[in-house]
Design a protein around this motif. Structure first.
Motif, short mmCIF file in Angstrom:
data_model
loop_
_atom_site.label_atom_id
_atom_site.label_comp_id
_atom_site.label_asym_id
_atom_site.label_seq_id
_atom_site.Cartn_x
_atom_site.Cartn_y
_atom_site.Cartn_z
N ALA A 27 39.73 50.23 35.76
CA ALA A 27 38.61 50.17 36.91
C ALA A 27 38.96 51.43 38.11
CB ALA A 27 38.63 48.91 37.75
N GLY A 73 33.64 33.60 36.75
CA GLY A 73 33.17 32.43 37.50
C GLY A 73 33.51 31.09 37.07
N LEU A 132 49.93 37.38 33.62
CA LEU A 132 49.64 37.93 34.81
C LEU A 132 49.66 39.73 34.47
CD1 LEU A 132 51.53 35.86 37.68
CD2 LEU A 132 48.92 36.03 37.15
N PRO A 146 35.74 45.37 33.57
CA PRO A 146 36.63 45.54 32.36
C PRO A 146 36.37 44.17 31.43
CG PRO A 146 38.07 45.53 34.49
CD PRO A 146 36.49 45.32 34.92
N ARG A 168 33.26 30.40 26.87
CA ARG A 168 33.92 29.02 27.16
C ARG A 168 33.44 28.08 25.85
NH1 ARG A 168 35.19 31.46 31.14
NH2 ARG A 168 34.65 30.86 33.31
N ALA A 179 43.11 42.18 43.22
CA ALA A 179 42.74 43.42 42.56
C ALA A 179 41.91 44.29 43.50
CB ALA A 179 41.91 43.03 41.18
N GLY A 183 46.41 41.66 34.65
CA GLY A 183 46.44 42.50 36.07
C GLY A 183 46.60 43.74 36.05
N PHE A 226 48.15 34.16 45.31
CA PHE A 226 47.04 35.25 45.44
C PHE A 226 46.21 35.01 46.43
CE2 PHE A 226 48.62 35.34 41.23
CZ PHE A 226 48.91 36.74 40.98
N ARG A 255 46.69 26.28 37.58
CA ARG A 255 45.97 27.09 38.53
C ARG A 255 46.46 26.74 39.85
NH1 ARG A 255 41.27 30.42 37.48
NH2 ARG A 255 40.40 30.40 39.50
#
Ligand code: HEM
Length: 432
Positions: A265, A383, A254, A318, A324, A394, A258, A103, A96
């Motif tokens: 949306a 989150g 991605l 979306p 998790r 986005a 993406g 981004f 990450r």
């Protein structure tokens, strides 16, 4: 210890209904069982779903090292072992770190003009009275955005070749492919037919396109701003660069993460606006007041435009929920869960909490002008440690595309059909 809450018990039914009608089904589950709710066992381990502010707070407070990616094996089969979707723990955090800088919100300014130009280019020939399917238009614009900004391929011939490949890859993201994720046995070639074989073939074609492109860019590291070039320059903690396989897997990820999300949306935004002429008028008044040729930044800062995008993402996120897996026992939403348990943050439940969003079914962008919402009330991008890395990009893209189109064109809804499965929509529009 609190008794585990009630919930559905048939994993197969939950999966099928969740794929066919993710939003409606998930909301009906809350009506029936309440929040939190238990989910059918997976690999013999229980699951807990919550969308309340307190529940989400406890889910996103779990330290990253106590979480594994849910369905990591399935994602790995699609995108490869080093995909951000697959990694957990320290390797996820490290990847990450490499992927996030391109981004960053500030960087988006570099891409603003390109996004507006692409939206203009693909709408230039619209004629009054012409009919079009919003989903097709938005898919084209969002795909072109990825080709130019993520892949950095601008030469017309190469861009056309890549577009064909990516379009083919997008088409292979079918209901059939989703089913192969739930039933691993179906991940077979079947003599070259079927969704799995198709996915493998187009993935290989994309790889064949990108390998020489990566070699070219490594040989000539010119100053470029696209995300692929930034990834080529990125260095891991030990100073090494990402190899071609790792770069390919991130690009693949991605593209998947993406493209359809943003296009979907945007299509929903047009559909909601088509049903709410007063909102459309107010939005177009705001856009007109920006002048004849506003800078992308002016569009990005237009408050009502942002409110329209947010309200669309509230009603049609979306991803209606994110999962998790705990790798250590934890107390979540008041329940003690064992290691291996699944935890689901139900985004759509939060977005339909009547105490936070009165008349939650109604499309009313004004609510986003009247107050701000916490990350446990409004969370279309998820989150915690796995929050969408493309969130700023986005939202920026949504605002610029919608703003550019609606500054020039008005439209009316000819029909609104639900096309395909899941929460897709294909409003047919007539330009005015
Ligand atoms: C409206 C558009 C989009 C929405 C609503 C959206 C939403 C989401 C959500 C809900 C997640 C899961 C977050 C979680 O597990 O907490 C996610 C993850 C992700 N998204 Fe997006 N996304 C959008 C567009 C994009 C774009 C444009 C990109 C990049 C080009 C992108 C890249 C990613 C990646 C790489 C992840 C995985 C993050 C991780 O596992 O660490 N998304 N997105």
């Amino acid at each position: 210890m609190a008794t585990f809450p009630k919930g559905p018990t048939n994993n197969f039914l939950v999966n099928v209904q969740g794929i066919m009608d993710p939003i409606g089904y998930t909301l009906r589950l809350r009506e029936r069982y309440g929040d939190p709710m238990s989910l059918p066992k997976m690999d013999g381990k229980p699951g807990l779903a919550t969308g309340s502010v307190e529940g989400l707070r406890s889910v996103f407070a779990v330290p990253p090292e106590a979480l594994d990616q849910m369905l990591a094996k399935n994602f790995s089969a699609l995108f490869g072992e080093s995909s951000l979707f697959v990694l957990s723990g320290a390797r996820h955090t490290a990847m990450r770190k490499l992927l996030m800088p391109p981004f960053h919100g500030q960087r988006m300014r570099l891409y603003g003009k390109q996004i507006c130009d692409l939206a203009l280019q693909h709408s230039r020939d619209f004629k009054p009275g012409q009919q079009l399917v919003a989903q097709d238009l938005m898919h084209t614009i969002s795909l072109q955005t990825i080709i130019h900004i993520v892949f950095g391929v601008t030469a017309p011939e190469e861009a056309a070749r890549l577009e064909k490949l990516l379009e083919s890859l997008r088409k292979s993201l079918s209901l059939g492919l989703t089913v192969t994720l739930v039933i691993p046995w179906l991940r077979r070639e079947f003599g070259g037919f079927g969704p799995w074989a198709h996915w493998q073939r187009v993935t290989q074609d994309l790889r064949s396109f990108l390998d020489p492109e990566l070699a070219r860019r490594r040989a000539d590291p010119a100053e470029r701003t696209d995300i692929l070039s930034l990834l080529l320059k990125a260095r891991q903690e030990d100073g090494t660069e990402l190899n071609d396989q790792q770069i390919f897997e991130q690009l693949h990820t991605l593209l998947f993460a993406g493209h359809s999300t943003t296009a979907g949306a945007l299509s929903w935004a047009l559909s909601f606006l088509g049903h709410a002429p007063a909102v459309l008028r107010r939005l177009q008044d705001e856009l007109t007041a920006l002048g004849a040729d506003p800078e992308p930044e002016a569009l990005a800062k237009a408050p009502y435009l942002e409110a329209v995008c947010n309200e669309t993402l509230r009603l049609r996120p979306p991803s209606p929920g994110v999962g998790r897996k705990l790798n250590t026992p934890m107390r979540i939403a008041g329940y003690d869960l064992p290691a291996g348990a699944g935890v689901f943050a139900q985004i759509i439940w939060a977005h339909h909490d009547p105490a936070v969003f009165p008349e939650s079914e109604v499309f009313r962008p004004e609510r986003f002008l009247e107050r701000t919402y916490s990350p446990f009330e409004f969370l279309p991008f998820g989150g915690g440690n796995r929050r969408c890395i493309g969130a700023a990009f986005a939202l920026y893209e949504m605002k610029l595309v919608l703003g550019t189109l609606l500054r020039r064109y008005s439209f009316e809804l000819v029909s609104r059909s639900q096309c395909g499965w899941g929460c897709r929509v294909c409003p047919a529009l007539r330009c005015a």
